[in-house]
Design an enzyme around this catalytic site. Structure first.
Site, PDB file in Angstrom:
ATOM      1  N   CYS A 115       0.817  -1.226   0.000  1.00  0.00           N
ATOM      2  CA  CYS A 115       0.000   0.000   0.000  1.00  0.00           C
ATOM      3  C   CYS A 115       0.847   1.270   0.000  1.00  0.00           C
ATOM      4  CB  CYS A 115      -0.939   0.001   1.192  1.00  0.00           C
ATOM      5  SG  CYS A 115      -2.077  -1.375   1.155  1.00  0.00           S
ATOM      6  N   HIS A 255      -3.436   7.065   2.390  1.00  0.00           N
ATOM      7  CA  HIS A 255      -3.828   5.768   1.835  1.00  0.00           C
ATOM      8  C   HIS A 255      -5.270   5.464   2.272  1.00  0.00           C
ATOM      9  CE1 HIS A 255      -3.991   1.663   0.765  1.00  0.00           C
ATOM     10  NE2 HIS A 255      -3.852   1.181   1.987  1.00  0.00           N
ATOM     11  N   ASN A 285     -10.157  -0.234  -0.923  1.00  0.00           N
ATOM     12  CA  ASN A 285      -8.694  -0.180  -0.827  1.00  0.00           C
ATOM     13  C   ASN A 285      -8.103  -0.825  -2.075  1.00  0.00           C
ATOM     14  OD1 ASN A 285      -5.997  -0.527  -0.212  1.00  0.00           O
ATOM     15  ND2 ASN A 285      -6.351  -1.273   1.865  1.00  0.00           N
TER      16      ASN A 285
HETATM   17  O1  UT7 Z   1      -4.103  -1.423   3.271  1.00  0.00           O
HETATM   18  C1  UT7 Z   1      -3.316  -2.375   3.909  1.00  0.00           C
HETATM   19  C2  UT7 Z   1      -3.386  -2.157   5.339  1.00  0.00           C
HETATM   20  N1  UT7 Z   1      -4.675  -2.587   5.840  1.00  0.00           N
HETATM   21  C3  UT7 Z   1      -5.303  -1.843   6.715  1.00  0.00           C
HETATM   22  O2  UT7 Z   1      -4.880  -0.780   7.064  1.00  0.00           O
HETATM   23  C4  UT7 Z   1      -6.562  -2.433   7.320  1.00  0.00           C
HETATM   24  C5  UT7 Z   1      -6.560  -2.242   8.810  1.00  0.00           C
HETATM   25  N2  UT7 Z   1      -7.636  -2.924   9.501  1.00  0.00           N
HETATM   26  C6  UT7 Z   1      -8.931  -2.631   9.339  1.00  0.00           C
HETATM   27  O3  UT7 Z   1      -9.322  -1.817   8.535  1.00  0.00           O
HETATM   28  C7  UT7 Z   1      -9.917  -3.295  10.265  1.00  0.00           C
HETATM   29  O4  UT7 Z   1      -9.207  -3.988  11.257  1.00  0.00           O
HETATM   30  C8  UT7 Z   1     -10.878  -4.274   9.541  1.00  0.00           C
HETATM   31  C9  UT7 Z   1     -11.852  -3.501   8.673  1.00  0.00           C
HETATM   32  C10 UT7 Z   1     -10.115  -5.267   8.701  1.00  0.00           C
HETATM   33  C11 UT7 Z   1     -11.699  -5.034  10.581  1.00  0.00           C
HETATM   34  O5  UT7 Z   1     -12.404  -4.114  11.418  1.00  0.00           O
HETATM   35  P1  UT7 Z   1     -12.301  -4.216  13.005  1.00  0.00           P
HETATM   36  O6  UT7 Z   1     -13.186  -3.187  13.546  1.00  0.00           O
HETATM   37  O7  UT7 Z   1     -10.848  -4.157  13.372  1.00  0.00           O
HETATM   38  O8  UT7 Z   1     -12.920  -5.625  13.282  1.00  0.00           O
HETATM   39  P2  UT7 Z   1     -12.250  -6.838  14.071  1.00  0.00           P
HETATM   40  O9  UT7 Z   1     -11.265  -7.544  13.211  1.00  0.00           O
HETATM   41  O10 UT7 Z   1     -11.835  -6.372  15.426  1.00  0.00           O
HETATM   42  O11 UT7 Z   1     -13.512  -7.763  14.244  1.00  0.00           O
HETATM   43  C12 UT7 Z   1     -14.648  -7.375  15.043  1.00  0.00           C
HETATM   44  C13 UT7 Z   1     -15.743  -8.398  14.837  1.00  0.00           C
HETATM   45  C14 UT7 Z   1     -15.265  -9.836  14.967  1.00  0.00           C
HETATM   46  O12 UT7 Z   1     -16.270 -10.592  15.603  1.00  0.00           O
HETATM   47  P3  UT7 Z   1     -16.145 -10.950  17.156  1.00  0.00           P
HETATM   48  O13 UT7 Z   1     -14.858 -11.704  17.306  1.00  0.00           O
HETATM   49  O14 UT7 Z   1     -16.136  -9.627  17.873  1.00  0.00           O
HETATM   50  O15 UT7 Z   1     -17.380 -11.782  17.405  1.00  0.00           O
HETATM   51  C15 UT7 Z   1     -15.152 -10.289  13.526  1.00  0.00           C
HETATM   52  O16 UT7 Z   1     -15.300 -11.674  13.363  1.00  0.00           O
HETATM   53  O17 UT7 Z   1     -16.299  -8.265  13.532  1.00  0.00           O
HETATM   54  C16 UT7 Z   1     -16.302  -9.536  12.887  1.00  0.00           C
HETATM   55  N3  UT7 Z   1     -16.148  -9.333  11.464  1.00  0.00           N
HETATM   56  C17 UT7 Z   1     -17.183  -9.084  10.652  1.00  0.00           C
HETATM   57  N4  UT7 Z   1     -18.498  -9.008  10.894  1.00  0.00           N
HETATM   58  C18 UT7 Z   1     -19.306  -8.757   9.852  1.00  0.00           C
HETATM   59  C19 UT7 Z   1     -14.996  -9.288  10.735  1.00  0.00           C
HETATM   60  N5  UT7 Z   1     -15.286  -9.036   9.454  1.00  0.00           N
HETATM   61  C20 UT7 Z   1     -16.634  -8.916   9.363  1.00  0.00           C
HETATM   62  C21 UT7 Z   1     -17.517  -8.658   8.316  1.00  0.00           C
HETATM   63  N6  UT7 Z   1     -18.833  -8.564   8.590  1.00  0.00           N
HETATM   64  N7  UT7 Z   1     -17.099  -8.458   7.048  1.00  0.00           N
END
Ligand code: UT7
Length: 328
Positions: A115, A255, A285
Protein backbone atom coordinates in the site's frame (compact mmCIF):
# COMPACT_ATOMS: atom_id res chain seq x y z
CA UNK A 1 22.68 30.53 -9.46
CA UNK A 2 19.68 28.61 -10.84
CA UNK A 3 17.20 26.81 -8.56
CA UNK A 4 17.78 23.11 -7.90
CA UNK A 5 15.69 20.85 -10.11
CA UNK A 6 12.57 19.35 -8.55
CA UNK A 7 10.47 16.50 -9.92
CA UNK A 8 7.03 17.94 -10.61
CA UNK A 9 3.78 16.22 -11.55
CA UNK A 10 2.78 17.46 -15.02
CA UNK A 11 0.03 14.99 -15.90
CA UNK A 12 -2.34 12.71 -13.98
CA UNK A 13 -4.47 9.77 -15.17
CA UNK A 14 -6.40 6.84 -13.75
CA UNK A 15 -8.01 3.55 -14.63
CA UNK A 16 -11.31 2.70 -12.97
CA UNK A 17 -12.68 -0.72 -13.98
CA UNK A 18 -16.34 -0.79 -15.02
CA UNK A 19 -17.44 -3.67 -12.77
CA UNK A 20 -18.98 -2.53 -9.47
CA UNK A 21 -19.12 -4.76 -6.37
CA UNK A 22 -21.46 -3.20 -3.82
CA UNK A 23 -21.92 -3.97 -0.13
CA UNK A 24 -25.30 -5.40 -1.08
CA UNK A 25 -23.57 -7.85 -3.45
CA UNK A 26 -21.14 -8.90 -0.68
CA UNK A 27 -23.99 -9.67 1.73
CA UNK A 28 -25.02 -12.40 -0.73
CA UNK A 29 -21.48 -13.82 -0.79
CA UNK A 30 -20.29 -13.84 2.87
CA UNK A 31 -21.71 -13.55 6.39
CA UNK A 32 -21.80 -9.75 6.70
CA UNK A 33 -24.16 -6.78 6.57
CA UNK A 34 -24.14 -3.55 4.58
CA UNK A 35 -24.21 -1.67 7.87
CA UNK A 36 -21.13 -3.51 9.25
CA UNK A 37 -19.04 -2.82 6.14
CA UNK A 38 -20.08 0.83 5.89
CA UNK A 39 -19.66 1.65 9.59
CA UNK A 40 -16.40 -0.35 10.13
CA UNK A 41 -14.64 0.67 6.87
CA UNK A 42 -16.49 3.57 5.17
CA UNK A 43 -16.62 1.55 1.93
CA UNK A 44 -19.87 1.42 -0.05
CA UNK A 45 -18.60 -0.13 -3.28
CA UNK A 46 -15.40 -1.15 -5.05
CA UNK A 47 -14.45 -1.73 -8.68
CA UNK A 48 -13.59 -5.14 -10.13
CA UNK A 49 -11.64 -5.71 -13.35
CA UNK A 50 -13.38 -8.66 -14.99
CA UNK A 51 -11.05 -9.17 -17.96
CA UNK A 52 -7.45 -8.10 -18.22
CA UNK A 53 -4.51 -7.51 -15.93
CA UNK A 54 -2.46 -4.79 -14.26
CA UNK A 55 -0.52 -4.20 -17.50
CA UNK A 56 -3.77 -3.58 -19.39
CA UNK A 57 -4.78 -0.93 -16.86
CA UNK A 58 -1.22 0.45 -16.87
CA UNK A 59 -1.05 0.77 -20.65
CA UNK A 60 -4.30 2.78 -20.65
CA UNK A 61 -2.99 5.06 -17.88
CA UNK A 62 0.37 5.57 -19.61
CA UNK A 63 -1.26 6.48 -22.93
CA UNK A 64 -3.69 8.83 -21.17
CA UNK A 65 -0.87 10.60 -19.29
CA UNK A 66 0.85 11.39 -22.60
CA UNK A 67 -2.40 12.41 -24.31
CA UNK A 68 -3.23 14.83 -21.50
CA UNK A 69 0.28 16.28 -21.59
CA UNK A 70 0.10 16.35 -25.41
CA UNK A 71 3.41 14.56 -25.93
CA UNK A 72 4.32 11.54 -28.06
CA UNK A 73 4.60 8.39 -25.96
CA UNK A 74 8.12 7.84 -27.37
CA UNK A 75 9.28 10.72 -25.14
CA UNK A 76 8.79 8.65 -21.98
CA UNK A 77 12.17 7.62 -20.52
CA UNK A 78 11.22 5.39 -17.64
CA UNK A 79 8.20 3.76 -15.97
CA UNK A 80 8.02 2.52 -12.38
CA UNK A 81 4.97 0.39 -11.60
CA UNK A 82 4.10 0.02 -7.92
CA UNK A 83 2.02 -3.13 -7.56
CA UNK A 84 1.65 -6.39 -5.63
CA UNK A 85 -0.49 -7.97 -8.35
CA UNK A 86 1.74 -7.73 -11.41
CA UNK A 87 0.75 -9.81 -14.43
CA UNK A 88 3.27 -12.53 -13.54
CA UNK A 89 5.92 -13.16 -10.88
CA UNK A 90 8.45 -12.82 -13.66
CA UNK A 91 8.99 -10.81 -15.80
CA UNK A 92 8.05 -7.46 -14.31
CA UNK A 93 4.88 -5.67 -15.41
CA UNK A 94 6.31 -2.20 -16.10
CA UNK A 95 8.09 -3.32 -19.28
CA UNK A 96 4.92 -5.08 -20.48
CA UNK A 97 3.06 -1.81 -19.90
CA UNK A 98 5.62 0.09 -22.01
CA UNK A 99 5.30 -2.55 -24.75
CA UNK A 100 1.50 -2.55 -24.77
CA UNK A 101 1.33 1.26 -24.75
CA UNK A 102 4.00 1.70 -27.44
CA UNK A 103 6.51 3.51 -25.21
CA UNK A 104 9.35 2.18 -27.31
CA UNK A 105 12.18 4.24 -25.79
CA UNK A 106 11.22 3.61 -22.17
CA UNK A 107 12.47 1.00 -19.75
CA UNK A 108 10.70 0.08 -16.55
CA UNK A 109 10.64 -1.94 -13.37
CA UNK A 110 8.13 -2.91 -10.70
CA UNK A 111 8.32 -1.85 -7.10
CA UNK A 112 6.71 -3.82 -4.29
CA UNK A 113 5.97 -1.84 -1.16
CA UNK A 114 2.29 -2.87 -1.06
CA UNK A 115 0.00 0.00 0.00
CA UNK A 116 3.03 2.32 0.33
CA UNK A 117 4.17 1.39 -3.20
CA UNK A 118 3.18 4.65 -4.86
CA UNK A 119 5.08 6.71 -2.25
CA UNK A 120 8.19 4.55 -2.63
CA UNK A 121 7.97 4.69 -6.44
CA UNK A 122 7.36 8.46 -6.47
CA UNK A 123 10.41 9.03 -4.28
CA UNK A 124 12.55 6.71 -6.42
CA UNK A 125 11.44 8.26 -9.71
CA UNK A 126 11.95 11.80 -8.41
CA UNK A 127 15.63 11.04 -7.79
CA UNK A 128 16.20 10.35 -11.51
CA UNK A 129 14.66 13.72 -12.40
CA UNK A 130 16.51 15.64 -9.67
CA UNK A 131 19.82 14.07 -10.72
CA UNK A 132 19.17 15.13 -14.32
CA UNK A 133 19.34 11.53 -15.57
CA UNK A 134 15.87 11.49 -17.15
CA UNK A 135 13.31 14.11 -18.16
CA UNK A 136 10.05 12.14 -18.34
CA UNK A 137 9.43 9.54 -15.67
CA UNK A 138 6.06 7.85 -15.16
CA UNK A 139 5.01 6.60 -11.73
CA UNK A 140 2.14 4.12 -11.65
CA UNK A 141 0.27 2.64 -8.68
CA UNK A 142 -2.08 -0.12 -9.82
CA UNK A 143 -3.51 -3.29 -8.30
CA UNK A 144 -5.95 -5.98 -9.28
CA UNK A 145 -6.68 -7.07 -5.73
CA UNK A 146 -9.55 -9.32 -6.89
CA UNK A 147 -6.86 -11.66 -8.28
CA UNK A 148 -5.51 -12.45 -4.78
CA UNK A 149 -8.61 -12.11 -2.59
CA UNK A 150 -10.50 -15.09 -1.18
CA UNK A 151 -14.14 -14.18 -1.75
CA UNK A 152 -15.21 -16.52 1.04
CA UNK A 153 -13.13 -14.57 3.63
CA UNK A 154 -15.31 -11.78 5.03
CA UNK A 155 -12.37 -10.11 6.77
CA UNK A 156 -10.63 -9.20 3.49
CA UNK A 157 -13.09 -9.42 0.58
CA UNK A 158 -15.15 -6.48 1.82
CA UNK A 159 -12.18 -4.10 1.78
CA UNK A 160 -10.30 -4.43 -1.48
CA UNK A 161 -10.94 -3.28 -5.04
CA UNK A 162 -9.18 -3.00 -8.39
CA UNK A 163 -7.82 0.07 -10.15
CA UNK A 164 -5.11 2.66 -10.01
CA UNK A 165 -3.53 5.67 -11.57
CA UNK A 166 -0.32 7.39 -12.43
CA UNK A 167 1.57 10.63 -12.74
CA UNK A 168 4.15 12.00 -15.14
CA UNK A 169 7.18 13.58 -13.47
CA UNK A 170 9.23 16.27 -15.24
CA UNK A 171 11.97 18.68 -14.16
CA UNK A 172 10.79 21.94 -12.61
CA UNK A 173 13.10 24.87 -11.93
CA UNK A 174 10.51 27.09 -10.20
CA UNK A 175 10.95 25.13 -6.97
CA UNK A 176 7.70 23.17 -7.44
CA UNK A 177 7.27 19.40 -7.20
CA UNK A 178 8.50 16.76 -4.76
CA UNK A 179 10.09 18.56 -1.79
CA UNK A 180 10.77 16.02 0.93
CA UNK A 181 10.19 12.36 1.46
CA UNK A 182 10.45 10.05 4.46
CA UNK A 183 10.16 6.31 3.87
CA UNK A 184 10.22 3.65 6.60
CA UNK A 185 10.07 -0.13 6.98
CA UNK A 186 9.79 -2.83 9.62
CA UNK A 187 10.11 -6.40 8.37
CA UNK A 188 8.73 -7.74 11.63
CA UNK A 189 5.32 -6.58 10.41
CA UNK A 190 5.27 -9.22 7.67
CA UNK A 191 3.33 -11.61 9.95
CA UNK A 192 0.25 -9.34 9.89
CA UNK A 193 -0.11 -8.76 6.14
CA UNK A 194 1.14 -11.26 3.58
CA UNK A 195 0.62 -13.78 0.82
CA UNK A 196 2.31 -16.81 2.29
CA UNK A 197 2.80 -19.06 -0.72
CA UNK A 198 4.08 -18.75 -4.27
CA UNK A 199 7.51 -17.32 -3.48
CA UNK A 200 10.84 -18.95 -2.58
CA UNK A 201 9.82 -19.50 1.06
CA UNK A 202 6.73 -21.60 0.25
CA UNK A 203 6.71 -22.43 -3.47
CA UNK A 204 3.29 -23.22 -4.89
CA UNK A 205 2.26 -26.83 -4.31
CA UNK A 206 -0.96 -28.76 -4.00
CA UNK A 207 -0.63 -28.27 -0.22
CA UNK A 208 -0.23 -24.46 -0.40
CA UNK A 209 -3.16 -24.32 -2.81
CA UNK A 210 -5.41 -26.46 -0.60
CA UNK A 211 -4.50 -24.26 2.39
CA UNK A 212 -5.28 -21.08 0.44
CA UNK A 213 -1.71 -19.84 0.86
CA UNK A 214 -1.93 -17.92 -2.41
CA UNK A 215 -4.58 -15.57 -1.00
CA UNK A 216 -4.04 -12.22 0.68
CA UNK A 217 -3.94 -12.56 4.48
CA UNK A 218 -4.50 -9.72 6.95
CA UNK A 219 -4.69 -9.58 10.73
CA UNK A 220 -6.76 -6.40 10.72
CA UNK A 221 -6.63 -5.17 14.31
CA UNK A 222 -2.82 -4.85 14.77
CA UNK A 223 -2.53 -3.47 11.24
CA UNK A 224 -5.10 -0.83 12.10
CA UNK A 225 -3.15 0.30 15.18
CA UNK A 226 0.22 0.38 13.43
CA UNK A 227 -1.30 2.25 10.48
CA UNK A 228 -2.70 5.04 12.65
CA UNK A 229 0.41 5.45 14.81
CA UNK A 230 2.97 5.23 12.02
CA UNK A 231 1.19 7.46 9.49
CA UNK A 232 0.50 10.10 12.17
CA UNK A 233 4.09 10.06 13.40
CA UNK A 234 5.69 10.14 9.95
CA UNK A 235 3.50 13.08 8.87
CA UNK A 236 4.48 14.99 12.02
CA UNK A 237 8.16 14.20 11.34
CA UNK A 238 7.80 15.33 7.71
CA UNK A 239 6.20 18.63 8.72
CA UNK A 240 8.98 19.24 11.21
CA UNK A 241 11.86 18.59 8.79
CA UNK A 242 10.03 20.64 6.13
CA UNK A 243 9.47 23.51 8.60
CA UNK A 244 5.74 23.43 7.82
CA UNK A 245 2.86 23.85 10.24
CA UNK A 246 -0.45 22.08 9.60
CA UNK A 247 -1.85 25.48 8.59
CA UNK A 248 0.64 25.61 5.70
CA UNK A 249 -0.68 22.34 4.27
CA UNK A 250 -3.51 22.63 1.71
CA UNK A 251 -4.28 18.92 1.32
CA UNK A 252 -3.46 15.65 3.04
CA UNK A 253 -3.85 12.56 0.86
CA UNK A 254 -3.76 9.37 2.97
CA UNK A 255 -3.83 5.77 1.83
CA UNK A 256 -7.47 4.66 1.64
CA UNK A 257 -7.61 1.55 3.84
CA UNK A 258 -10.35 2.38 6.31
CA UNK A 259 -12.27 5.61 6.98
CA UNK A 260 -11.65 5.15 10.72
CA UNK A 261 -7.88 5.07 10.09
CA UNK A 262 -8.14 8.23 7.95
CA UNK A 263 -10.18 10.04 10.63
CA UNK A 264 -7.80 8.95 13.40
CA UNK A 265 -4.74 10.19 11.47
CA UNK A 266 -6.40 13.54 10.69
CA UNK A 267 -7.26 13.86 14.36
CA UNK A 268 -3.75 12.92 15.55
CA UNK A 269 -2.06 15.49 13.30
CA UNK A 270 -4.78 18.05 14.10
CA UNK A 271 -5.72 18.55 10.46
CA UNK A 272 -9.25 19.56 9.26
CA UNK A 273 -11.04 16.59 7.70
CA UNK A 274 -12.47 18.79 4.88
CA UNK A 275 -8.94 19.11 3.49
CA UNK A 276 -8.25 15.37 3.64
CA UNK A 277 -8.79 13.70 0.26
CA UNK A 278 -11.16 10.73 0.67
CA UNK A 279 -12.69 8.46 -1.98
CA UNK A 280 -12.65 5.11 -0.15
CA UNK A 281 -16.45 4.96 -0.29
CA UNK A 282 -16.32 4.47 -4.08
CA UNK A 283 -13.23 2.37 -4.69
CA UNK A 284 -12.35 0.63 -1.40
CA UNK A 285 -8.69 -0.18 -0.83
CA UNK A 286 -6.88 -0.53 -4.17
CA UNK A 287 -3.48 -0.99 -2.42
CA UNK A 288 -0.87 0.84 -4.57
CA UNK A 289 -3.72 2.47 -6.48
CA UNK A 290 -5.27 4.58 -3.73
CA UNK A 291 -2.90 7.58 -3.74
CA UNK A 292 -2.81 8.18 -7.52
CA UNK A 293 -6.60 7.68 -7.66
CA UNK A 294 -6.99 10.39 -5.01
CA UNK A 295 -4.53 12.73 -6.78
CA UNK A 296 -6.34 12.22 -10.10
CA UNK A 297 -9.79 12.77 -8.63
CA UNK A 298 -8.92 15.85 -6.59
CA UNK A 299 -6.49 17.45 -9.10
CA UNK A 300 -9.12 19.90 -10.47
CA UNK A 301 -9.28 21.49 -7.00
CA UNK A 302 -5.49 21.83 -6.54
CA UNK A 303 -3.90 25.20 -7.22
CA UNK A 304 -0.36 25.86 -8.38
CA UNK A 305 1.87 26.06 -5.31
CA UNK A 306 -0.49 24.09 -3.02
CA UNK A 307 1.32 22.14 -0.32
CA UNK A 308 0.23 18.50 -0.49
CA UNK A 309 1.20 15.77 1.96
CA UNK A 310 0.84 12.13 0.90
CA UNK A 311 1.03 9.33 3.45
CA UNK A 312 0.60 5.57 3.32
CA UNK A 313 1.02 2.39 5.34
CA UNK A 314 1.08 -1.19 4.14
CA UNK A 315 2.52 -4.68 4.15
CA UNK A 316 6.13 -5.07 5.10
CA UNK A 317 5.44 -3.08 7.17
CA UNK A 318 6.22 -0.13 4.93
CA UNK A 319 5.10 3.44 5.45
CA UNK A 320 6.07 7.01 4.74
CA UNK A 321 5.09 10.54 3.81
CA UNK A 322 5.92 12.87 0.94
CA UNK A 323 5.56 16.65 0.73
CA UNK A 324 5.07 18.05 -2.75
CA UNK A 325 3.96 21.37 -4.16
CA UNK A 326 1.47 21.32 -7.02
CA UNK A 327 2.96 22.54 -10.29
CA UNK A 328 0.12 22.66 -12.85
O1 UT7 B 1 -4.10 -1.42 3.27
C1 UT7 B 1 -3.32 -2.38 3.91
C2 UT7 B 1 -3.39 -2.16 5.34
N1 UT7 B 1 -4.67 -2.59 5.84
C3 UT7 B 1 -5.30 -1.84 6.72
O2 UT7 B 1 -4.88 -0.78 7.06
C4 UT7 B 1 -6.56 -2.43 7.32
C5 UT7 B 1 -6.56 -2.24 8.81
N2 UT7 B 1 -7.64 -2.92 9.50
C6 UT7 B 1 -8.93 -2.63 9.34
O3 UT7 B 1 -9.32 -1.82 8.54
C7 UT7 B 1 -9.92 -3.29 10.27
O4 UT7 B 1 -9.21 -3.99 11.26
C8 UT7 B 1 -10.88 -4.27 9.54
C9 UT7 B 1 -11.85 -3.50 8.67
C10 UT7 B 1 -10.11 -5.27 8.70
C11 UT7 B 1 -11.70 -5.03 10.58
O5 UT7 B 1 -12.40 -4.11 11.42
P1 UT7 B 1 -12.30 -4.22 13.00
O6 UT7 B 1 -13.19 -3.19 13.55
O7 UT7 B 1 -10.85 -4.16 13.37
O8 UT7 B 1 -12.92 -5.63 13.28
P2 UT7 B 1 -12.25 -6.84 14.07
O9 UT7 B 1 -11.27 -7.54 13.21
O10 UT7 B 1 -11.83 -6.37 15.43
O11 UT7 B 1 -13.51 -7.76 14.24
C12 UT7 B 1 -14.65 -7.38 15.04
C13 UT7 B 1 -15.74 -8.40 14.84
C14 UT7 B 1 -15.26 -9.84 14.97
O12 UT7 B 1 -16.27 -10.59 15.60
P3 UT7 B 1 -16.15 -10.95 17.16
O13 UT7 B 1 -14.86 -11.70 17.31
O14 UT7 B 1 -16.14 -9.63 17.87
O15 UT7 B 1 -17.38 -11.78 17.41
C15 UT7 B 1 -15.15 -10.29 13.53
O16 UT7 B 1 -15.30 -11.67 13.36
O17 UT7 B 1 -16.30 -8.27 13.53
C16 UT7 B 1 -16.30 -9.54 12.89
N3 UT7 B 1 -16.15 -9.33 11.46
C17 UT7 B 1 -17.18 -9.08 10.65
N4 UT7 B 1 -18.50 -9.01 10.89
C18 UT7 B 1 -19.31 -8.76 9.85
C19 UT7 B 1 -15.00 -9.29 10.74
N5 UT7 B 1 -15.29 -9.04 9.45
C20 UT7 B 1 -16.63 -8.92 9.36
C21 UT7 B 1 -17.52 -8.66 8.32
N6 UT7 B 1 -18.83 -8.56 8.59
N7 UT7 B 1 -17.10 -8.46 7.05
Amino acid sequence: MSNPTHAAITSVASYIPEGVLTNKDLVKMVDTTEEWIDSRTGIKERRILKDGSVSDMGACILKDLCKKRDIPIEEIDMVICATITGDTLMPDTANTICYKAGATKAFGFDLNAACSGFLFALTTGAQFIEAGTYKKVVILGIDKMSSIIDYTDRTTCIIFGDGGGGVLLEPNNEGLGVQKSILKGDGNGRQFLNIKAGGSDFPTSTITLSEGGHYFFQDGRPVFKHAVTNMSNVVKELLEVSSLSVNDVNWVIPHQANIRIINAVANAIDFPIEKVVINIQKYGNTTAGTLPLCIWEKAPDFKKGDNIVLTAFGAGFTWGAVHLTWAI
